[in-house]
Design a protein around this motif. Sequence first.
Motif, PDB file in Angstrom:
ATOM      1  N   MET A  91      19.042 -14.848  61.970  1.00 42.80           N
ATOM      2  CA  MET A  91      17.887 -15.576  62.453  1.00 42.80           C
ATOM      3  C   MET A  91      18.037 -17.069  62.156  1.00 42.80           C
ATOM      4  SD  MET A  91      14.578 -13.154  61.787  1.00 42.80           S
ATOM      5  CE  MET A  91      14.879 -12.658  60.094  1.00 42.80           C
ATOM      6  N   ARG A  92      17.164 -17.865  62.746  1.00 43.13           N
ATOM      7  CA  ARG A  92      17.187 -19.304  62.502  1.00 43.13           C
ATOM      8  C   ARG A  92      16.662 -19.588  61.090  1.00 43.13           C
ATOM      9  NH1 ARG A  92      13.736 -24.034  65.714  1.00 43.13           N
ATOM     10  NH2 ARG A  92      14.877 -25.818  64.806  1.00 43.13           N
ATOM     11  N   LEU A  93      17.438 -20.314  60.303  1.00 44.75           N
ATOM     12  CA  LEU A  93      17.024 -20.694  58.959  1.00 44.75           C
ATOM     13  C   LEU A  93      16.094 -21.900  59.067  1.00 44.75           C
ATOM     14  CD1 LEU A  93      17.326 -20.187  55.914  1.00 44.75           C
ATOM     15  CD2 LEU A  93      19.253 -21.790  55.931  1.00 44.75           C
ATOM     16  N   MET A  94      14.834 -21.708  58.673  1.00 44.47           N
ATOM     17  CA  MET A  94      13.824 -22.757  58.801  1.00 44.47           C
ATOM     18  C   MET A  94      13.678 -23.590  57.527  1.00 44.47           C
ATOM     19  SD  MET A  94      12.733 -22.258  61.903  1.00 44.47           S
ATOM     20  CE  MET A  94      11.080 -22.884  62.195  1.00 44.47           C
ATOM     21  N   TYR A  95      14.018 -22.990  56.381  1.00 44.73           N
ATOM     22  CA  TYR A  95      13.848 -23.692  55.110  1.00 44.73           C
ATOM     23  C   TYR A  95      14.677 -22.988  54.061  1.00 44.73           C
ATOM     24  CZ  TYR A  95      11.636 -25.388  50.794  1.00 44.73           C
ATOM     25  OH  TYR A  95      11.412 -25.939  49.564  1.00 44.73           O
ATOM     26  N   HIS A  96      15.145 -23.753  53.068  1.00 49.73           N
ATOM     27  CA  HIS A  96      15.814 -23.142  51.927  1.00 49.73           C
ATOM     28  C   HIS A  96      15.558 -23.962  50.672  1.00 49.73           C
ATOM     29  CE1 HIS A  96      18.811 -26.224  53.019  1.00 49.73           C
ATOM     30  NE2 HIS A  96      19.142 -26.190  51.739  1.00 49.73           N
ATOM     31  N   ASN A  97      15.387 -23.254  49.581  1.00 54.00           N
ATOM     32  CA  ASN A  97      15.329 -23.846  48.249  1.00 54.00           C
ATOM     33  C   ASN A  97      15.973 -22.818  47.328  1.00 54.00           C
ATOM     34  OD1 ASN A  97      14.828 -25.162  45.871  1.00 54.00           O
ATOM     35  ND2 ASN A  97      12.602 -24.885  45.906  1.00 54.00           N
ATOM     36  N   PHE A  98      17.290 -22.790  47.347  1.00 56.01           N
ATOM     37  CA  PHE A  98      18.006 -21.728  46.639  1.00 56.01           C
ATOM     38  C   PHE A  98      17.916 -21.890  45.129  1.00 56.01           C
ATOM     39  CE2 PHE A  98      20.691 -21.832  50.672  1.00 56.01           C
ATOM     40  CZ  PHE A  98      19.894 -20.893  51.290  1.00 56.01           C
ATOM     41  N   GLY A  99      17.863 -23.144  44.658  1.00 57.51           N
ATOM     42  CA  GLY A  99      17.716 -23.393  43.228  1.00 57.51           C
ATOM     43  C   GLY A  99      18.790 -22.703  42.413  1.00 57.51           C
ATOM     44  N   ILE A 100      18.422 -22.227  41.235  1.00 61.55           N
ATOM     45  CA  ILE A 100      19.341 -21.499  40.361  1.00 61.55           C
ATOM     46  C   ILE A 100      19.117 -20.011  40.604  1.00 61.55           C
ATOM     47  CG2 ILE A 100      20.020 -21.062  37.979  1.00 61.55           C
ATOM     48  CD1 ILE A 100      18.871 -23.856  37.294  1.00 61.55           C
ATOM     49  N   ARG A 136      13.306 -33.320  48.209  1.00 63.18           N
ATOM     50  CA  ARG A 136      14.023 -32.750  47.060  1.00 63.18           C
ATOM     51  C   ARG A 136      15.374 -33.419  46.867  1.00 63.18           C
ATOM     52  NH1 ARG A 136      13.877 -27.681  48.652  1.00 63.18           N
ATOM     53  NH2 ARG A 136      16.051 -27.458  49.244  1.00 63.18           N
ATOM     54  N   GLY A 137      15.982 -33.832  47.965  1.00 64.79           N
ATOM     55  CA  GLY A 137      17.273 -34.505  47.881  1.00 64.79           C
ATOM     56  C   GLY A 137      18.357 -33.582  47.351  1.00 64.79           C
ATOM     57  N   ASP A 138      19.230 -34.134  46.522  1.00 66.73           N
ATOM     58  CA  ASP A 138      20.357 -33.365  45.986  1.00 66.73           C
ATOM     59  C   ASP A 138      20.011 -32.610  44.702  1.00 66.73           C
ATOM     60  OD1 ASP A 138      21.990 -34.249  48.043  1.00 66.73           O
ATOM     61  OD2 ASP A 138      22.623 -36.039  46.924  1.00 66.73           O
ATOM     62  N   SER A 139      18.792 -32.738  44.234  1.00 60.86           N
ATOM     63  CA  SER A 139      18.420 -32.093  42.982  1.00 60.86           C
ATOM     64  C   SER A 139      18.321 -30.577  43.174  1.00 60.86           C
ATOM     65  CB  SER A 139      17.087 -32.641  42.470  1.00 60.86           C
ATOM     66  OG  SER A 139      16.048 -32.365  43.386  1.00 60.86           O
ATOM     67  N   VAL A 140      18.689 -29.851  42.143  1.00 62.20           N
ATOM     68  CA  VAL A 140      18.612 -28.390  42.161  1.00 62.20           C
ATOM     69  C   VAL A 140      17.330 -27.972  41.451  1.00 62.20           C
ATOM     70  CG1 VAL A 140      19.688 -26.245  41.412  1.00 62.20           C
ATOM     71  CG2 VAL A 140      21.115 -28.145  42.199  1.00 62.20           C
ATOM     72  N   ASP A 141      16.492 -27.229  42.139  1.00 60.20           N
ATOM     73  CA  ASP A 141      15.230 -26.780  41.579  1.00 60.20           C
ATOM     74  C   ASP A 141      15.510 -25.771  40.459  1.00 60.20           C
ATOM     75  OD1 ASP A 141      12.714 -25.796  41.030  1.00 60.20           O
ATOM     76  OD2 ASP A 141      12.124 -25.588  43.126  1.00 60.20           O
ATOM     77  N   PRO A 142      15.074 -26.049  39.225  1.00 63.93           N
ATOM     78  CA  PRO A 142      15.362 -25.130  38.114  1.00 63.93           C
ATOM     79  C   PRO A 142      14.497 -23.876  38.133  1.00 63.93           C
ATOM     80  CG  PRO A 142      14.011 -26.937  37.344  1.00 63.93           C
ATOM     81  CD  PRO A 142      14.356 -27.253  38.776  1.00 63.93           C
ATOM     82  N   GLY A 143      13.459 -23.842  38.959  1.00 64.32           N
ATOM     83  CA  GLY A 143      12.586 -22.671  39.027  1.00 64.32           C
ATOM     84  C   GLY A 143      11.141 -23.061  38.833  1.00 64.32           C
ATOM     85  N   PRO A 144      10.259 -22.085  38.879  1.00 62.14           N
ATOM     86  CA  PRO A 144      10.523 -20.639  38.890  1.00 62.14           C
ATOM     87  C   PRO A 144      11.047 -20.073  40.208  1.00 62.14           C
ATOM     88  CG  PRO A 144       8.176 -21.042  39.084  1.00 62.14           C
ATOM     89  CD  PRO A 144       8.804 -22.375  38.833  1.00 62.14           C
ATOM     90  N   ASP A 145      10.842 -20.807  41.327  1.00 67.65           N
ATOM     91  CA  ASP A 145      11.353 -20.312  42.610  1.00 67.65           C
ATOM     92  C   ASP A 145      12.867 -20.397  42.655  1.00 67.65           C
ATOM     93  OD1 ASP A 145       8.811 -19.846  43.907  1.00 67.65           O
ATOM     94  OD2 ASP A 145       8.595 -22.017  44.013  1.00 67.65           O
TER      95      ASP A 145
END
Length: 215
Positions: A91-100, A136-145
């Motif tokens: 499917m079409r990827l609409m958003y991502h925040n893969f984080g850790i 968000r830029g290049d930062s990696v979301d530490p969570g909880p998501d």
Amino acid sequence: MERYAIALKINDGKMNDYRRTLGRLWPEITAFLDRNEIRNFSIWNAEDLIFIYGEHDTAFMLSPEEEAVIENLTSQMSDLFTWVSTPEQNMRLMYHNFGIVRSDKELIRHRMFMTKLKPGCEEEYKARHDALIEQRGDSVDPGPDSNFSIWSAGGYIFGYNEIDTTMETEETPEEHENTIAWETRQLEIMDWITNDVDWMTKEHHVSSIRLAWHP
């Protein structure tokens, strides 16, 4: 990591048959997943919709033999559903925040949601979420998501998220107001199928149900 997402719509009166057939075929399905190293595989249901999600370390091509296995499994269910997504395509990827991404899922709360986009609103939905990625830029979301992705097919939205319960906190008043502002516009461009914002609208929708999971 490559992520794969599929969506189906169960034909009228066929949900019980789908569940029974899934149970009968589950040993063959999990054997296929293991042979092809597809992990964190789950099947979700809300109303008459099915969302299927899985992961693989890298992009890969199925062998002709494994393609035949898929065709055989699908043929045994073909009278029970119609495709929402395009067969053999993501499917079409609409958003991502893969984080850790947590490999240990024991303290993970899984969230899966479904909505129906209003006509002509797909690109606005995508643009709103592209803006979040840009912020968000290049930062990696530490969570909880983590491992958060949103997919679209056939006018529907399907979201998958893994939430580390050890990191969850209550929203601050400011965060709560921001959530309300965001969801207010979302409600103008889509109709919820699952109950994720019933707390705000006071309406009643079904919750998503995880029918199956294979680690």
